[in-house]
Scaffold this motif. Structure first.
Motif, PDB file in Angstrom:
ATOM      1  N   GLY A   1       0.876  -1.057   0.076  1.00 44.99           N
ATOM      2  CA  GLY A   1      -0.141   0.017   0.009  1.00 44.99           C
ATOM      3  C   GLY A   1       0.772   1.351  -0.116  1.00 44.99           C
ATOM      4  O   GLY A   1       2.075   1.266  -0.288  1.00 44.99           O
ATOM      5  N   LYS A   2       0.286   2.296   0.326  1.00 38.63           N
ATOM      6  CA  LYS A   2       0.908   3.756   0.334  1.00 38.63           C
ATOM      7  C   LYS A   2       1.757   3.859   1.439  1.00 38.63           C
ATOM      8  O   LYS A   2       1.801   3.449   2.533  1.00 38.63           O
ATOM      9  CB  LYS A   2      -0.177   4.731   0.459  1.00 38.63           C
ATOM     10  CG  LYS A   2      -1.088   4.874  -0.840  1.00 38.63           C
ATOM     11  CD  LYS A   2      -2.148   6.083  -0.606  1.00 38.63           C
ATOM     12  CE  LYS A   2      -3.140   6.266  -1.903  1.00 38.63           C
ATOM     13  NZ  LYS A   2      -3.841   7.399  -1.741  1.00 38.63           N
ATOM     14  N   ALA A   3       2.917   4.505   0.997  1.00 35.81           N
ATOM     15  CA  ALA A   3       3.994   4.883   1.977  1.00 35.81           C
ATOM     16  C   ALA A   3       3.696   5.966   2.969  1.00 35.81           C
ATOM     17  O   ALA A   3       2.883   6.786   2.687  1.00 35.81           O
ATOM     18  CB  ALA A   3       5.320   5.207   1.120  1.00 35.81           C
ATOM     19  N   SER A   4       4.331   6.098   4.251  1.00 32.41           N
ATOM     20  CA  SER A   4       4.023   6.877   5.095  1.00 32.41           C
ATOM     21  C   SER A   4       5.390   8.028   5.003  1.00 32.41           C
ATOM     22  O   SER A   4       4.845   8.957   5.498  1.00 32.41           O
ATOM     23  CB  SER A   4       4.134   6.278   6.418  1.00 32.41           C
ATOM     24  OG  SER A   4       3.166   5.524   6.727  1.00 32.41           O
ATOM     25  N   ARG A   5       6.185   7.690   4.240  1.00 37.80           N
ATOM     26  CA  ARG A   5       7.170   8.736   4.019  1.00 37.80           C
ATOM     27  C   ARG A   5       6.880   9.889   3.291  1.00 37.80           C
ATOM     28  O   ARG A   5       6.219   9.704   2.147  1.00 37.80           O
ATOM     29  CB  ARG A   5       8.387   8.060   3.636  1.00 37.80           C
ATOM     30  CG  ARG A   5       9.078   7.168   4.642  1.00 37.80           C
ATOM     31  CD  ARG A   5      10.556   6.903   3.972  1.00 37.80           C
ATOM     32  NE  ARG A   5      11.050   5.851   4.840  1.00 37.80           N
ATOM     33  CZ  ARG A   5      11.717   5.794   6.077  1.00 37.80           C
ATOM     34  NH1 ARG A   5      11.528   7.264   6.611  1.00 37.80           N
ATOM     35  NH2 ARG A   5      11.984   4.665   6.965  1.00 37.80           N
ATOM     36  N   LYS A   6       7.253  11.147   3.387  1.00 37.11           N
ATOM     37  CA  LYS A   6       7.152  12.129   2.463  1.00 37.11           C
ATOM     38  C   LYS A   6       8.000  11.949   1.249  1.00 37.11           C
ATOM     39  O   LYS A   6       9.081  11.338   1.131  1.00 37.11           O
ATOM     40  CB  LYS A   6       7.808  13.463   3.112  1.00 37.11           C
ATOM     41  CG  LYS A   6       7.295  14.716   2.345  1.00 37.11           C
ATOM     42  CD  LYS A   6       7.927  15.895   3.153  1.00 37.11           C
ATOM     43  CE  LYS A   6       7.502  17.109   2.355  1.00 37.11           C
ATOM     44  NZ  LYS A   6       8.175  18.446   3.207  1.00 37.11           N
TER      45      LYS A   6
ATOM     46  N   GLY B   1       8.063   0.123  -0.764  1.00 36.85           N
ATOM     47  CA  GLY B   1       8.865  -0.665  -1.566  1.00 36.85           C
ATOM     48  C   GLY B   1       8.527  -2.210  -1.454  1.00 36.85           C
ATOM     49  O   GLY B   1       7.987  -2.613  -0.460  1.00 36.85           O
ATOM     50  N   PRO B   2       9.548  -2.882  -2.139  1.00 34.60           N
ATOM     51  CA  PRO B   2       9.274  -4.418  -2.267  1.00 34.60           C
ATOM     52  C   PRO B   2       9.761  -5.026  -0.842  1.00 34.60           C
ATOM     53  O   PRO B   2       9.306  -6.138  -0.386  1.00 34.60           O
ATOM     54  CB  PRO B   2      10.223  -4.923  -3.410  1.00 34.60           C
ATOM     55  CG  PRO B   2      11.154  -3.708  -3.596  1.00 34.60           C
ATOM     56  CD  PRO B   2      10.353  -2.541  -3.369  1.00 34.60           C
ATOM     57  N   ASP B   3      10.779  -4.503  -0.174  1.00 33.33           N
ATOM     58  CA  ASP B   3      11.345  -4.909   1.007  1.00 33.33           C
ATOM     59  C   ASP B   3      10.904  -4.092   2.454  1.00 33.33           C
ATOM     60  O   ASP B   3      11.610  -3.819   3.326  1.00 33.33           O
ATOM     61  CB  ASP B   3      12.791  -5.349   0.847  1.00 33.33           C
ATOM     62  CG  ASP B   3      13.469  -6.230   2.066  1.00 33.33           C
ATOM     63  OD1 ASP B   3      12.523  -7.248   2.360  1.00 33.33           O
ATOM     64  OD2 ASP B   3      14.377  -6.091   2.430  1.00 33.33           O
TER      65      ASP B   3
END
Length: 460
Positions: free
Chosen positions: A254-259, A265-267
């Motif tokens: 899903g969506k990342a929490s980082r700006k 990413g895959p890992d």
């Protein structure tokens, strides 16, 4: 080591952060290493200087290998309210305890530490020269001394009114530093996999210490999220396991929490977080599971349960279930059916957590969790209770002017019986417990808005 029954006195230099969490952490760690908390004062309040009585230097060193609330520990040789009192105290300290560190073959240096005041170099040298009556026979080595001694001066807590003379002066032999560097080296900012509610590194280690986590323990987090609490426990040598209802979080999807990052990413997953710190060998597993419906056989599996349940603010409180009323007689869903999620009342969540802990913790095992509270209405009776669990500590961290969360530490003191499961329903405080259910609404309402509304309705 001191003879049996005789305790050496040590000076702890505490960090001025998370003040309420410091005393429970030190008490828990002393208990873990075979010591007992005894002090010359019942409470230290906000002071960074604590005098403790500890059975041995080994226990003092073990304490400092774990604590993130203390900066350093010293073997206390003397202290007083003024220089004269300090010198008199030092002259009364047994010479036989000094000699091993002052003989002619040793090297040493003396450091000055002041709290709430800065001294000039000239003032520092003057204080060191005044100690010439001590039987120092070794050589001074400022770079790599065998022994470090410190003069520590306390000028109080008010930076706007710094006294001319210190309130207290201490002199001691430095023993060890705490683990404050872990806060930076395990910072969430540098972590591979994070989420909206990833726990601050410092608080994660404090929680593991409150839970008395030790090597080869099995630690469980039923609301694991991105696994920050597992990382802290694994650092101390515990094997870690967790569950969460959110499939995407558990699998790192899903969506990342980082700006400036749209997708994970895959890992990016919990296992990768432990791998980042060389702790992958302590990773047992993480499962998608509903905390309200534990899938465990009856038995005691865990040495500690350390968790941060969702409060409904940045992460929703959910459990599995159907929006429709389930007909009587139908208890199980077909294997192919994936139930939708329902809201999960905070009071129900905490009672489920306490029951689960009472059932699955070993005797003496600890539960450490966060309890969100609406400050104007909070009383100690609102802390959930269970007949198998004893309250050890209750520390506050403010979230806003009207809300806070409390770090609750409990210890299992009685084996679980079936009748204990519904004990909270018989409690005199059951209605108070249910007040937690409206925490989200109160969090967003704010005190001013709520008071204005009440005043308006009273005038109508």
């Amino acid at each position: 080591m001191a003879p049996p029954g005789i305790l050496n006195r040590y000076l702890l230099l505490m960090a001025q952060e998370h003040l309420e969490f410091r005393l429970p952490e030190i008490k828990s760690l002393l208990s873990l290493f075979g010591g007992q908390f005894t002090s010359s004062q019942e409470t230290y309040g906000k002071s960074p200087f604590w005098i403790l009585s500890i059975p041995s230097e080994e226990i003092a060193r073990n304490l400092m290998k774990r604590t993130v609330c203390a900066k350093s520990i010293f073997e206390l040789w003397g202290h007083g309210k003024c220089p004269e009192e300090l010198y008199s105290s030092l002259k009364n300290y047994p010479v036989e305890k000094m000699v091993p560190y002052l003989h002619s073959d040793s090297t040493y240096k003396i450091k000055i530490h002041t709290f709430n005041k800065t001294l000039t170099q000239e003032e520092k040298v003057k204080r060191i020269d005044a100690l010439e009556f001590l039987p120092f026979e070794g050589k001074v080595n400022l770079k790599k001394p065998q022994h470090i001694f410190s003069i520590l001066e306390d000028y109080g807590l008010d930076p706007n009114h710094i006294p001319e003379n210190p309130h207290n002066i201490y002199f001691g032999r430095w023993i060890a530093d705490g683990q404050r560097e872990l806060i930076e080296s395990y910072s969430v900012k540098k972590r591979h996999f994070i989420g909206n509610t990833s726990m601050d590194a410092g608080l994660s280690f404090i929680m593991a210490n409150h839970g008395k986590v030790k090597k080869n323990d099995i630690v469980f987090d039923p609301f694991v999220g991105t696994g920050g609490l597992l990382v802290a426990s694994a650092h101390f040598g515990a094997y870690v396991y967790g569950t969460d209802i959110d499939y995407n979080t558990v699998h790192g999807l899903g969506k990342a929490s980082r700006k400036n990052q749209k997708w994970r990413g895959p890992d990016e997953n919990i296992r990768a977080n432990l791998r980042q710190y060389g702790l992958e060998k302590y990773y047992l597993d993480v499962l998608v599971s509903d905390a309200s419906k534990p899938s465990w056989r009856k038995g005691t599996y865990f040495d500690a349960i350390i968790t941060d349940p969702p409060y409904g603010i940045r992460e929703s409180t959910r459990r599995t279930g159907s929006q429709k009323e389930i007909p009587k007689g139908i208890e199980k869903c077909p294997e192919s059916h994936v139930p939708v999620s329902l809201s999960y009342h905070l009071s129900d969540m905490f009672f489920d957590l306490l029951n689960f802990s009472a059932e699955t913790l070993v005797l003496g095992g600890r539960l450490v969790y966060w309890l969100p509270v609406y400050t104007p209405e909070y009383t100690e009776e609102m802390v959930p209770w269970h007949p198998c669990m004893k309250l050890i500590s209750n520390c506050e961290q403010k979230l806003s002017s009207h809300t806070s969360r409390r770090l609750i530490t409990m210890e299992k003191v009685k084996e679980f019986e079936n009748r204990d499961q519904y004990s909270h329903l018989l409690s005199d405080h059951f209605l108070l417990y249910q007040g937690h259910n409206s925490f989200r609404e109160k969090y967003f309402s704010g005190v001013t808005k709520r008071i204005a509304k009440e005043e308006k309705s009273s005038q109508e």
